[in-house]
Design an enzyme around this catalytic site. Structure first.
Site, mmCIF file in Angstrom:
data_model
loop_
_atom_site.group_PDB
_atom_site.id
_atom_site.type_symbol
_atom_site.label_atom_id
_atom_site.label_comp_id
_atom_site.label_asym_id
_atom_site.label_seq_id
_atom_site.Cartn_x
_atom_site.Cartn_y
_atom_site.Cartn_z
ATOM 1 C CG ASP A 59 -1.797 1.200 1.364
ATOM 2 O OD1 ASP A 59 -1.539 2.212 0.678
ATOM 3 O OD2 ASP A 59 -2.748 1.154 2.159
ATOM 4 C CB SER A 137 -4.695 10.621 -16.409
ATOM 5 O OG SER A 137 -5.960 10.856 -16.995
ATOM 6 C CE1 TYR A 150 -7.429 9.323 -11.609
ATOM 7 C CE2 TYR A 150 -7.674 10.818 -13.472
ATOM 8 C CZ TYR A 150 -7.222 9.620 -12.953
ATOM 9 O OH TYR A 150 -6.555 8.724 -13.759
ATOM 10 C CE LYS A 154 -3.593 9.812 -12.241
ATOM 11 N NZ LYS A 154 -2.574 8.744 -12.117
#
Length: 294
Positions: A59, A137, A150, A154
């Site tokens: 993790d 992304s 998100y 990124k």
């Protein structure tokens, strides 16, 4: 081109339980590397374990796990050729409605965890003159509605990658960013489930403002994922970044990603707002509405 010496090199791939991470681990092992595949559960370890793939419980937000990984790499006589920072989660909600605890969780996994692993393994990468591959992304360049957390993480990963590349290039370590578009993995389905759960917690006023937007974005995520690259195809781009002698600083993965990266700089912010809003309206369920952008 792969050589026999690759059997004497280590590669770490985080987030290797399923999807693009698992496909990348398999392809690198097929090419002769010894892959330390980061997984979060013992059941996942049993699934990915194969010739050339050694699962490690990881993790990336757990400092103990990261320290254990660094110790495992340090104890191995083989050089560390590459670290592939692939682990990630997708959480979609309007900025107004997403609890700060969720913002922090997204950044812990999608940014700070990668930094922690990179810091822990950089000494080994400096010794071997290896490379860091950060999986970003198209959301690392363009942030759609509900993608604030998100895309924010990124965007930050892109910036950290640029800074790190300029710091360690003189020391012989290469840093590469891979920017996928839609990929047929479980992350989108999990993201939709999370989005629905978060939407259920909105106040009636927030639901009136954003309910249609959330539904439209869920549909867009589902269709975009269904028409996206297979994990194996996306993994080929990552493997190229790992193995090519002179990698570029960035690679896109998928035609949608390449198109967005080419067209985005040609459009003004307001024009891009209108294009994205029109695309969302095409996915709006009947009987719902949301604010018109631009």
């Amino acid at each position: 081109m792969t050589t026999s010496s690759e059997a004497e090199k280590l590669i770490v791939v985080t987030g290797a339980s399923t999807g693009m991470g698992a496909s990348t681990a398999r392809e690198l092992a097929r090419r002769g590397f010894h892959v330390l595949a980061g997984v979060r559960r013992e059941s996942d370890a049993d699934t990915v374990r194969a010739a050339g793939i050694e699962p490690v419980i990881l993790d990336i937000t757990d400092s103990g796990h990261v320290e254990a990984l660094a110790a495992r790499v340090a104890d191995d006589p083989r050089p560390l050729h590459a670290l592939v920072n692939n682990a990630g989660i997708q959480v979609n909600a309007p900025v107004e409605t997403l609890p700060l605890t969720e913002w922090r969780r997204v950044f812990e996994v999608n940014l700070f965890g990668h930094i922690a692993v990179t810091q822990a393994l950089l000494p080994a990468l400096l010794r071997s003159k290896g490379r860091v591959i950060n999986i970003s992304s198209v959301g690392g360049k363009y942030a759609m509605a509900t993608y604030g957390a998100y895309a924010g993480a990124k965007f930050a990963l892109e910036a950290v990658s640029d800074s790190l590349r300029r710091e360690v290039a003189p020391l012989g370590v290469q840093v590469v960013v891979v920017e996928p578009g839609g990929v047929r993995t479980k992350i989108a389905a999990r993201g939709i489930a999370t989005a629905n759960d978060l939407a259920a917690r909105m106040t009636p006023e927030q639901a009136e403002r954003y309910g249609g937007l959330v539904l439209a974005n869920n549909e867009l995520m589902a269709t975009g994922t269904a028409s996206g690259l297979t994990p194996d195809a996306a993994a080929q781009v990552v493997v190229k970044a790992v193995t090519i002698r002179r990698p570029r600083a960035r690679y896109t993965a998928g035609r949608d990603a390449a198109l967005i990266m080419r067209l985005g700089p040609m459009l003004s912010d307001r024009m891009l707002d209108r294009v994205l809003a029109a695309n969302l309206r095409r996915h709006r369920p009947k009987g719902t509405a949301f604010a018109h952008a631009g």
